[in-house]
Design a protein around this motif. Structure first.
Motif, PDB file in Angstrom:
ATOM      1  N   LEU A  33       0.830  -1.208   0.000  1.00  0.00           N
ATOM      2  CA  LEU A  33       0.000   0.000   0.000  1.00  0.00           C
ATOM      3  C   LEU A  33       0.865   1.259   0.000  1.00  0.00           C
ATOM      4  CD1 LEU A  33      -2.969  -0.690   2.439  1.00  0.00           C
ATOM      5  CD2 LEU A  33      -3.105  -0.130   0.021  1.00  0.00           C
ATOM      6  N   CYS A  34       1.895   1.270   0.816  1.00  0.00           N
ATOM      7  CA  CYS A  34       2.781   2.438   0.874  1.00  0.00           C
ATOM      8  C   CYS A  34       3.473   2.653  -0.477  1.00  0.00           C
ATOM      9  CB  CYS A  34       3.814   2.268   1.984  1.00  0.00           C
ATOM     10  SG  CYS A  34       3.102   2.396   3.632  1.00  0.00           S
ATOM     11  N   ALA A  35       3.914   1.575  -1.108  1.00  0.00           N
ATOM     12  CA  ALA A  35       4.567   1.689  -2.412  1.00  0.00           C
ATOM     13  C   ALA A  35       3.612   2.250  -3.461  1.00  0.00           C
ATOM     14  CB  ALA A  35       5.104   0.337  -2.847  1.00  0.00           C
ATOM     15  N   ARG A  36       2.346   1.828  -3.415  1.00  0.00           N
ATOM     16  CA  ARG A  36       1.372   2.274  -4.402  1.00  0.00           C
ATOM     17  C   ARG A  36       0.872   3.691  -4.126  1.00  0.00           C
ATOM     18  NH1 ARG A  36      -0.147  -1.506  -8.015  1.00  0.00           N
ATOM     19  NH2 ARG A  36      -1.940  -0.246  -8.603  1.00  0.00           N
ATOM     20  N   CYS A  37       0.906   4.126  -2.867  1.00  0.00           N
ATOM     21  CA  CYS A  37       0.379   5.451  -2.502  1.00  0.00           C
ATOM     22  C   CYS A  37       1.464   6.521  -2.422  1.00  0.00           C
ATOM     23  CB  CYS A  37      -0.344   5.365  -1.164  1.00  0.00           C
ATOM     24  SG  CYS A  37      -1.844   4.375  -1.208  1.00  0.00           S
ATOM     25  N   CYS A  38       2.747   6.148  -2.558  1.00  0.00           N
ATOM     26  CA  CYS A  38       3.825   7.121  -2.339  1.00  0.00           C
ATOM     27  C   CYS A  38       3.777   8.281  -3.327  1.00  0.00           C
ATOM     28  CB  CYS A  38       5.188   6.432  -2.345  1.00  0.00           C
ATOM     29  SG  CYS A  38       5.696   5.799  -3.941  1.00  0.00           S
ATOM     30  N   ALA A  39       3.233   8.076  -4.506  1.00  0.00           N
ATOM     31  CA  ALA A  39       3.151   9.170  -5.482  1.00  0.00           C
ATOM     32  C   ALA A  39       2.109  10.214  -5.086  1.00  0.00           C
ATOM     33  CB  ALA A  39       2.814   8.610  -6.861  1.00  0.00           C
ATOM     34  N   TYR A  40       1.185   9.855  -4.196  1.00  0.00           N
ATOM     35  CA  TYR A  40       0.094  10.742  -3.810  1.00  0.00           C
ATOM     36  C   TYR A  40       0.329  11.457  -2.485  1.00  0.00           C
ATOM     37  CZ  TYR A  40      -2.209   7.952  -7.365  1.00  0.00           C
ATOM     38  OH  TYR A  40      -2.523   7.314  -8.531  1.00  0.00           O
ATOM     39  N   CYS A  41       1.261  10.975  -1.675  1.00  0.00           N
ATOM     40  CA  CYS A  41       1.432  11.576  -0.350  1.00  0.00           C
ATOM     41  C   CYS A  41       2.747  12.351  -0.259  1.00  0.00           C
ATOM     42  CB  CYS A  41       1.319  10.519   0.749  1.00  0.00           C
ATOM     43  SG  CYS A  41       2.517   9.205   0.695  1.00  0.00           S
ATOM     44  N   LEU A  42       2.810  13.218   0.733  1.00  0.00           N
ATOM     45  CA  LEU A  42       3.996  14.047   0.931  1.00  0.00           C
ATOM     46  C   LEU A  42       5.133  13.269   1.573  1.00  0.00           C
ATOM     47  CD1 LEU A  42       2.254  17.290   2.261  1.00  0.00           C
ATOM     48  CD2 LEU A  42       3.053  16.817  -0.072  1.00  0.00           C
ATOM     49  N   SER A  43       4.777  12.366   2.500  1.00  0.00           N
ATOM     50  CA  SER A  43       5.808  11.578   3.171  1.00  0.00           C
ATOM     51  C   SER A  43       5.212  10.296   3.742  1.00  0.00           C
ATOM     52  CB  SER A  43       6.478  12.373   4.294  1.00  0.00           C
ATOM     53  OG  SER A  43       5.563  12.610   5.342  1.00  0.00           O
ATOM     54  N   ILE A  44       6.099   9.335   3.950  1.00  0.00           N
ATOM     55  CA  ILE A  44       5.734   8.080   4.611  1.00  0.00           C
ATOM     56  C   ILE A  44       6.738   7.873   5.731  1.00  0.00           C
ATOM     57  CG2 ILE A  44       5.497   5.577   4.381  1.00  0.00           C
ATOM     58  CD1 ILE A  44       4.828   6.032   1.408  1.00  0.00           C
ATOM     59  N   GLY A  45       6.221   7.758   6.943  1.00  0.00           N
ATOM     60  CA  GLY A  45       7.084   7.570   8.100  1.00  0.00           C
ATOM     61  C   GLY A  45       6.701   6.320   8.865  1.00  0.00           C
ATOM     62  N   GLU A  46       7.469   6.037   9.893  1.00  0.00           N
ATOM     63  CA  GLU A  46       7.205   4.877  10.738  1.00  0.00           C
ATOM     64  C   GLU A  46       7.171   5.304  12.190  1.00  0.00           C
ATOM     65  OE1 GLU A  46       9.669   1.464  10.133  1.00  0.00           O
ATOM     66  OE2 GLU A  46       9.691   1.741   7.968  1.00  0.00           O
ATOM     67  N   ASP A  47       6.292   4.653  12.938  1.00  0.00           N
ATOM     68  CA  ASP A  47       6.215   4.827  14.380  1.00  0.00           C
ATOM     69  C   ASP A  47       5.952   3.452  14.952  1.00  0.00           C
ATOM     70  OD1 ASP A  47       5.985   5.734  16.958  1.00  0.00           O
ATOM     71  OD2 ASP A  47       3.969   6.544  16.706  1.00  0.00           O
TER      72      ASP A  47
END
Length: 122
Positions: A26-40
Motif C-alpha cells: 500500500l505504501c509503495a502504491r500510494c507514495c506518489a500521492y502523499c507528501l511523506s511516509i514515516g514509521e512509528d
C-alpha cells in the motif's frame, strides 16, 4: 491544523493475510500521492496535504485510521486506500466499513480503539 474537534477521523479493520506485506505494498502504491511516509513502531504514517493516514498490521488483518480537516481530502484518502487495498490483496468483504472516532479525547487514547461489544456477543 484546526482543533481536533474540527477534524474528521475514521478507522477500519480489514481482514487480510500477511498484513505487514500488504502495508508495504500500500505504501509503495500510494507514495506518489502523499507528501511523506514515516514509521512509528509498527505503524506506517502516510502524510498528505491536509490528511494523515495510519496503517497498522494486526493479528488477522490491517487497521487503518484516517484523520483530516478537509472533508474532500479526508474521503479522497479513504477511497485511495480502499482502492489500492483491493488491488494489492483479496478482501473478504465487499464493502469496507469505516467508523467515526470521537477525537475530543487525546489521540493516544483513541488510536485504533476496539469496537464496543454488542449485547449478543457478551
Amino acid at each position: 491544523m484546526k482543533k481536533p474537534a474540527d477534524q474528521f477521523v475514521a478507522e477500519t479493520f480489514v481482514a487480510v493475510a500477511d498484513a505487514k506485506c500488504v502495508v508495504d505494498q500500500l505504501c509503495a502504491r500510494c507514495c506518489a500521492y502523499c507528501l511523506s511516509i514515516g514509521e512509528d513502531s509498527v505503524d506506517r504514517l502516510l502524510t498528505f496535504e491536509d490528511v494523515c493516514a495510519t496503517l497498522r498490521p494486526a493479528n488477522g488483518g490491517l487497521r487503518m485510521r484516517v484523520e483530516g480537516r478537509d472533508p474532500v481530502s479526508f474521503y479522497g484518502v479513504r477511497m485511495l486506500l480502499q482502492g489500492q487495498l483491493g488491488i494489492v490483496t483479496a478482501i473478504a468483504t465487499m464493502a469496507i466499513e469505516w467508523y467515526a472516532v470521537d477525537c475530543s479525547r487525546k489521540r493516544k487514547e483513541v488510536l485504533f480503539h476496539e469496537p464496543a461489544m454488542r449485547d449478543d456477543e457478551a
